[in-house]
Design an enzyme around this catalytic site. Structure first.
Site, mmCIF file in Angstrom:
data_model
loop_
_atom_site.group_PDB
_atom_site.id
_atom_site.type_symbol
_atom_site.label_atom_id
_atom_site.label_comp_id
_atom_site.label_asym_id
_atom_site.label_seq_id
_atom_site.Cartn_x
_atom_site.Cartn_y
_atom_site.Cartn_z
ATOM 1 N N ASP A 143 0.837 -1.199 0.000
ATOM 2 C CA ASP A 143 0.000 0.000 0.000
ATOM 3 C C ASP A 143 0.872 1.249 0.000
ATOM 4 O O ASP A 143 2.064 1.184 0.308
ATOM 5 C CB ASP A 143 -0.844 0.042 1.271
ATOM 6 C CG ASP A 143 -1.935 -1.008 1.257
ATOM 7 O OD1 ASP A 143 -2.217 -1.557 0.182
ATOM 8 O OD2 ASP A 143 -2.510 -1.260 2.324
ATOM 9 N N LYS A 145 -3.580 3.319 -2.393
ATOM 10 C CA LYS A 145 -4.971 3.788 -2.408
ATOM 11 C C LYS A 145 -5.017 5.182 -1.835
ATOM 12 O O LYS A 145 -4.556 5.424 -0.747
ATOM 13 C CB LYS A 145 -5.835 2.887 -1.529
ATOM 14 C CG LYS A 145 -6.466 1.775 -2.266
ATOM 15 C CD LYS A 145 -7.589 1.226 -1.419
ATOM 16 C CE LYS A 145 -7.566 -0.274 -1.425
ATOM 17 N NZ LYS A 145 -6.657 -0.850 -0.470
ATOM 18 N N MET A 160 -8.388 7.834 9.625
ATOM 19 C CA MET A 160 -8.888 8.420 8.365
ATOM 20 C C MET A 160 -9.903 9.533 8.620
ATOM 21 O O MET A 160 -10.896 9.638 7.895
ATOM 22 C CB MET A 160 -9.539 7.317 7.488
ATOM 23 C CG MET A 160 -8.571 6.233 7.093
ATOM 24 S SD MET A 160 -9.371 4.862 6.246
ATOM 25 C CE MET A 160 -10.057 3.934 7.607
HETATM 26 N N1 SAH Z 1 -4.074 -0.835 8.953
HETATM 27 C C1 SAH Z 1 -3.653 0.492 9.391
HETATM 28 C C2 SAH Z 1 -4.723 1.536 9.162
HETATM 29 C C3 SAH Z 1 -5.060 1.778 7.712
HETATM 30 S S1 SAH Z 1 -6.227 3.048 7.505
HETATM 31 C C4 SAH Z 1 -3.240 0.432 10.859
HETATM 32 O O1 SAH Z 1 -3.494 -0.564 11.531
HETATM 33 O O2 SAH Z 1 -2.639 1.414 11.323
HETATM 34 C C5 SAH Z 1 -5.190 4.430 7.224
HETATM 35 C C6 SAH Z 1 -5.233 5.384 8.377
HETATM 36 O O3 SAH Z 1 -4.400 4.929 9.451
HETATM 37 C C7 SAH Z 1 -4.706 6.776 8.071
HETATM 38 O O4 SAH Z 1 -5.685 7.563 7.418
HETATM 39 C C8 SAH Z 1 -4.408 7.288 9.464
HETATM 40 O O5 SAH Z 1 -5.596 7.682 10.119
HETATM 41 C C9 SAH Z 1 -3.893 6.041 10.152
HETATM 42 N N2 SAH Z 1 -2.409 5.979 10.135
HETATM 43 C C10 SAH Z 1 -1.646 5.069 9.521
HETATM 44 N N3 SAH Z 1 -0.337 5.288 9.760
HETATM 45 C C11 SAH Z 1 -0.276 6.369 10.562
HETATM 46 C C12 SAH Z 1 0.789 7.099 11.172
HETATM 47 N N4 SAH Z 1 2.067 6.772 10.993
HETATM 48 N N5 SAH Z 1 0.458 8.178 11.943
HETATM 49 C C13 SAH Z 1 -0.821 8.527 12.151
HETATM 50 N N6 SAH Z 1 -1.860 7.873 11.595
HETATM 51 C C14 SAH Z 1 -1.597 6.809 10.816
#
Ligand code: SAH
Length: 251
Positions: free
Chosen positions: A36, A58, A170
């Site tokens: 991703d 995405k 998100m």
């Molecule tokens: N599977 C991922 C989430 C995917 S959805 C997990 O478990 O973290 C994507 C969202 O995750 C982003 O829009 C944001 O809200 C959050 N996110 C992912 N990485 C991040 C990071 N390093 N810092 C803050 N938010 C993060």
């Protein structure tokens, strides 16, 4: 020919040190990695120079590869006898569609192994030193998705408030609707919150404020993706409380 295996691997929040050893080993020995956009360049750099890296990034507004094409790609490679590492930001089973990919693989008779990752909520909490639960402030924590689709239909009643922590993934783009929705549900406009952008990465930022200020904070600080919004008293353990604890510890 035997099918390959699909490894659904959590890449964590971005810092390679926060990968599990299993994830790091799978990435290093993979010949095909389907990843991703959230997976950081530092993590992809662990892959072998001969590995095929396929990005299926995405973005909310333009999908580079629709989910069914990603599914087809994974199944096609596995059915051709190749092991595939499907690398996802954070944990594959939290807002990562890992469940859909695993179900399809199983339905097609392809073996799947799921490797958990540190989800953004855990990474943001650690990096910003916010306890998601705390004996004095919260005994419930909920993770919700704040993207537009279906936001107004989602029932978040009771997920935020006294004694509860709400972590919104998100939610940056929809911050105004989120603040409105929570206040309409009866949450106090004074409820403290923190926005954590780029958790665990060198460019991480944390901004604190109150629920009523959420849209303005996002706009004024130009918060971009990826960012999490954490709402609850755990984000505002006051200096007075910390001073009292320090005094007690010293006594
Ligand atoms: N599977 C991922 C989430 C995917 S959805 C997990 O478990 O973290 C994507 C969202 O995750 C982003 O829009 C944001 O809200 C959050 N996110 C992912 N990485 C991040 C990071 N390093 N810092 C803050 N938010 C993060």
């Amino acid at each position: 020919m035997e099918n390959g295996t699909i490894y659904l691997v959590g890449a964590g929040p971005g810092d390679p040190d926060l990968l599990t050893l299993r994830a790091a080993r799978l990435i290093e020995r993979a010949s095909i990695i389907v990843h991703d956009g959230l997976v950081s360049a530092d993590i992809l750099a662990l892959a072998s120079p001969s590995a095929r890296l396929i990005s299926v990034a995405k973005k909310r507004s333009h999908h580079t590869l629709p989910q069914d094409e990603i599914n087809r790609l994974l199944i096609r490679e596995a059915k051709a006898g190749r092991d595939v590492v499907r690398l996802k930001g954070g944990d594959p089973l939290i807002f990562g569609r890992g469940g859909e990919e695993a179900e399809l693989a199983r339905a097609c008779g392809v073996e799947v192994e799921i490797v958990p990752g540190i989800s953004a909520a855990n990474a943001a909490a650690a990096a910003a030193q916010i306890a998601l639960t705390h004996r004095d402030a919260a005994s419930i924590v909920s993770f919700v998705a704040g993207q537009c689709k279906g936001l107004s239909d989602q029932n978040w009643t009771g997920l935020a408030g006294k004694g509860r922590t709400l972590v919104i993934y998100m939610g940056v783009k929809t911050a105004p609707q989120i603040a409105e929705k929570l206040m309409a549900d009866g949450l106090s406009p004074d409820m403290p919150l923190a926005i954590v952008e780029n958790a665990s990465r060198p460019e991480m930022r944390m901004i604190r404020g109150l629920l009523a200020e959420l849209p303005d904070l996002v706009a004024a600080h130009r918060i971009g993706s990826p960012a999490l919004i954490v709402i609850g008293e755990v984000t505002a353990r006051s200096d007075a409380e910390l001073a009292a604890q320090a005094a007690e510890a010293a006594a």
